[in-house]
Design an enzyme around this catalytic site. Structure first.
Site, PDB file in Angstrom:
ATOM      1  CD1 TRP A 276       5.366   3.102  -5.092  1.00 34.07           C
ATOM      2  CD2 TRP A 276       3.775   3.348  -6.659  1.00 34.07           C
ATOM      3  NE1 TRP A 276       5.774   3.371  -6.002  1.00 34.07           N
ATOM      4  CE2 TRP A 276       5.379   3.196  -6.772  1.00 34.07           C
ATOM      5  CE3 TRP A 276       2.863   3.182  -8.307  1.00 34.07           C
ATOM      6  CZ2 TRP A 276       5.884   2.971  -7.773  1.00 34.07           C
ATOM      7  CZ3 TRP A 276       4.129   3.060  -9.230  1.00 34.07           C
ATOM      8  CH2 TRP A 276       5.282   2.995  -8.721  1.00 34.07           C
TER       9      TRP A 276
ATOM     10  CE  LYS B  17       8.303  -2.874  -9.141  1.00 37.31           C
ATOM     11  NZ  LYS B  17       8.468  -3.204  -8.170  1.00 37.31           N
TER      12      LYS B  17
ATOM     13  CG  ASP C 246       6.692  -0.278  -7.208  1.00 39.90           C
ATOM     14  OD1 ASP C 246       7.549  -0.217  -8.440  1.00 39.90           O
ATOM     15  OD2 ASP C 246       6.354  -0.515  -6.275  1.00 39.90           O
TER      16      ASP C 246
ATOM     17  N   GLY D  63       0.607  -1.340  -0.209  1.00 42.24           N
ATOM     18  CA  GLY D  63      -0.257   0.102  -0.187  1.00 42.24           C
ATOM     19  C   GLY D  63       0.723   1.335  -0.152  1.00 42.24           C
TER      20      GLY D  63
ATOM     21  CG  ASP E  68      -5.623 -12.862 -11.725  1.00 43.68           C
ATOM     22  OD1 ASP E  68      -5.460 -11.430 -12.232  1.00 43.68           O
ATOM     23  OD2 ASP E  68      -5.051 -13.598 -11.552  1.00 43.68           O
TER      24      ASP E  68
ATOM     25  CG  ASP F 208      -1.684  -6.935  -4.279  1.00 44.71           C
ATOM     26  OD1 ASP F 208      -1.665  -8.186  -4.685  1.00 44.71           O
ATOM     27  OD2 ASP F 208      -1.083  -5.928  -4.552  1.00 44.71           O
TER      28      ASP F 208
END
Length: 210
Positions: A63, A162, A122, A61, A97, A81
């Protein structure tokens, strides 16, 4: 085994000496990654009051926490997530998902007709230590995030992800250039110098892929 042990010891020593780890602990942030995002948000002025921001692979968490802190009380932060994430004030969390239609349908129901201004990712795989395994896994996650942004991000919106530099990353960046007016590669100060990670920012999503 001895080399792995030495490597682990070195990582732990660096981790606890890391000024960003200490800062995160002192400021109550969930991860040092929050400071990578803080630099990127400020440098590229990505946030505006009232924006809708989606954080893919959000746990633990850091970000989402940073976005909410930077944006104040306005706008919406939606975190997704497959892992559980403890609640964060001002952050809507969807556990599941996002490749599954049921989860996407729930996400779309949460948003209603509100457009998404910024998609963040990320995400990274659990590392095996073998580039031949880790890099394809990383690129697969990156493809999923790009597809999510293709579908859910508004025209003109921004996408920040990322990547690990390696096989497939240059091709991926070329694909982003087909989708966004401006693509920039960043290496924030909180990113460890030895790490192959970079952050790629696409701004100005095109109405059609070039």
């Amino acid at each position: 085994m001895p080399s792995r042990s030495k490597s682990s010891q070195r990582w732990l020593k660096e981790h606890f000496a890391d000024p960003f780890v200490k800062k995160a602990q002192a400021e109550g942030m969930r991860s040092r990654a929050a400071y990578k995002l803080e630099e990127l948000l400020q440098r590229d002025r990505l946030l505006k009051p009232g924006m809708v921001v989606v954080d893919l692979g959000a746990a633990p968490g850091g970000w989402s926490q940073q976005v909410r802190k930077s944006m104040g009380a306005s706008g919406r932060v939606v975190a997704l997530d497959i892992l559980e994430m403890p609640p964060l004030a001002g952050v809507e969390f969807l556990h599941g998902d996002f490749r599954e239609q049921a989860v996407l349908s729930e996400f779309e129901a949460m948003l209603g007709d509100v457009p998404v201004d910024l998609v963040l990712s990320d995400m990274a795989p659990n590392k095996s230590g073998m580039d031949a395994v880790d890099q394809p896994r990383m690129m697969h996650l990156a493809e999923l995030a790009m597809e999510f942004a293709d579908t859910h991000l508004k025209v003109g919106g921004a996408f920040l992800i990322k990547l690990f530099q390696g096989v497939g990353s240059d091709d991926y960046i070329r694909e982003l250039r087909r989708r966004y007016e401006k693509v920039t590669i960043r290496k924030p100060a909180a990113s460890r110098k030895r790490s192959a990670e970079v952050y790629v920012l696409g701004q100005g999503k095109r109405a059609q892929i070039k």
